[in-house]
Design a protein around this motif. Structure first.
Motif, short mmCIF file in Angstrom:
data_model
loop_
_atom_site.label_atom_id
_atom_site.label_comp_id
_atom_site.label_asym_id
_atom_site.label_seq_id
_atom_site.Cartn_x
_atom_site.Cartn_y
_atom_site.Cartn_z
N LYS A 1 42.03 28.38 -11.01
CA LYS A 1 41.48 27.04 -10.78
C LYS A 1 42.05 26.41 -9.50
O LYS A 1 43.04 26.90 -8.94
N HIS B 1 41.28 29.74 -16.27
CA HIS B 1 40.33 29.75 -17.38
C HIS B 1 40.11 31.20 -17.79
O HIS B 1 40.10 32.09 -16.93
N ILE C 1 47.09 19.59 -19.25
CA ILE C 1 45.91 20.22 -19.87
C ILE C 1 44.68 20.09 -18.96
O ILE C 1 43.78 20.93 -18.99
N TYR D 1 30.43 24.56 -17.54
CA TYR D 1 31.11 23.91 -18.66
C TYR D 1 30.14 23.12 -19.56
O TYR D 1 30.55 22.19 -20.24
N1 CMP Z 1 41.49 17.89 -25.02
C1 CMP Z 1 41.10 18.99 -24.38
N2 CMP Z 1 40.80 20.11 -25.09
C2 CMP Z 1 40.38 21.24 -24.46
N3 CMP Z 1 40.24 21.33 -23.11
C3 CMP Z 1 40.56 20.26 -22.37
C4 CMP Z 1 40.99 19.05 -22.95
N4 CMP Z 1 41.21 18.16 -21.96
C5 CMP Z 1 40.93 18.79 -20.81
N5 CMP Z 1 40.54 20.05 -21.03
C6 CMP Z 1 40.15 21.04 -20.01
O1 CMP Z 1 38.82 21.50 -20.25
C7 CMP Z 1 38.81 22.89 -19.97
C8 CMP Z 1 37.72 23.67 -20.63
O2 CMP Z 1 37.99 25.05 -20.68
P1 CMP Z 1 39.21 25.75 -19.90
O3 CMP Z 1 39.65 26.94 -20.64
O4 CMP Z 1 38.82 25.92 -18.49
O5 CMP Z 1 40.40 24.67 -19.94
C9 CMP Z 1 40.15 23.39 -20.48
C10 CMP Z 1 41.07 22.26 -20.02
O6 CMP Z 1 41.57 22.45 -18.71
#
Ligand code: CMP
Length: 143
Positions: A11, A117, A111, A51
């Motif tokens: 990322k 990812h 987060i 997404y």
């Molecule tokens: N509460 C949350 N739960 C899950 N993903 C989150 C949350 N807040 C932000 N994200 C972001 O949303 C992304 C969705 O998938 P990723 O695996 O890329 O990683 C996740 C996080 O970086």
């Protein structure tokens, strides 16, 4: 154990930290092979499409803004049990909960900006790889 493919994204936060090679090294050391790789700077539409399953979540707008804030590296990884292995190497979504030695423990702080990812299942991996790569851009290892 089955030979699988999975999608990995380095990322914008991790690209900005200049740790692309360090992250790739973890995958290769664990026996995963890169069969597709490119750097991209996502448009808003590309990030929203990728997404789409999260579009009702409160963090969606911030996620799209972050994912379009700088270039990313997308990779198709191949190997035995690749989906699970990739997730193990990444660690928990929230870096505060990620096990020591995982990518998110070592390279992420929050987060929202969590360095990498990875696909969560074989089915989503196929969809996610196809989102970024044409058939010709994924190269089977022939030796
Ligand atoms: N509460 C949350 N739960 C899950 N993903 C989150 C949350 N807040 C932000 N994200 C972001 O949303 C992304 C969705 O998938 P990723 O695996 O890329 O990683 C996740 C996080 O970086």
């Amino acid at each position: 154990m089955a030979l699988e493919r999975t999608l990995s994204i380095i990322k914008p936060d991790a690209v900005a930290k200049n740790v692309i090679g360090a992250i790739v090294n973890r995958f290769e050391t664990a026996g995963l092979r890169i069969v597709g790789q490119k750097m991209m700077h996502l448009s808003k539409e590309q990030a929203e499409g990728f997404y789409a399953e999260h579009k009702e979540r409160p963090f969606f707008a911030a996620l799209v803004e972050f994912m379009t804030s700088g270039p990313i590296v997308v990779m198709a990884l191949e190997g035995e049990d690749a989906v699970r292995k990739n997730r193990e190497i990444m660690g928990a979504t929230n870096p505060q909960e990620a096990a020591a030695g995982t990518l998110r423990a070592d390279f992420a702080e929050t987060i929202d900006e969590n360095a990498v990812h990875g696909s969560d299942a074989v089915e989503s991996a196929a969809r996610e790889i196809a989102y970024f790569f044409s058939d010709e851009e994924v190269c089977a290892r022939t030796r």
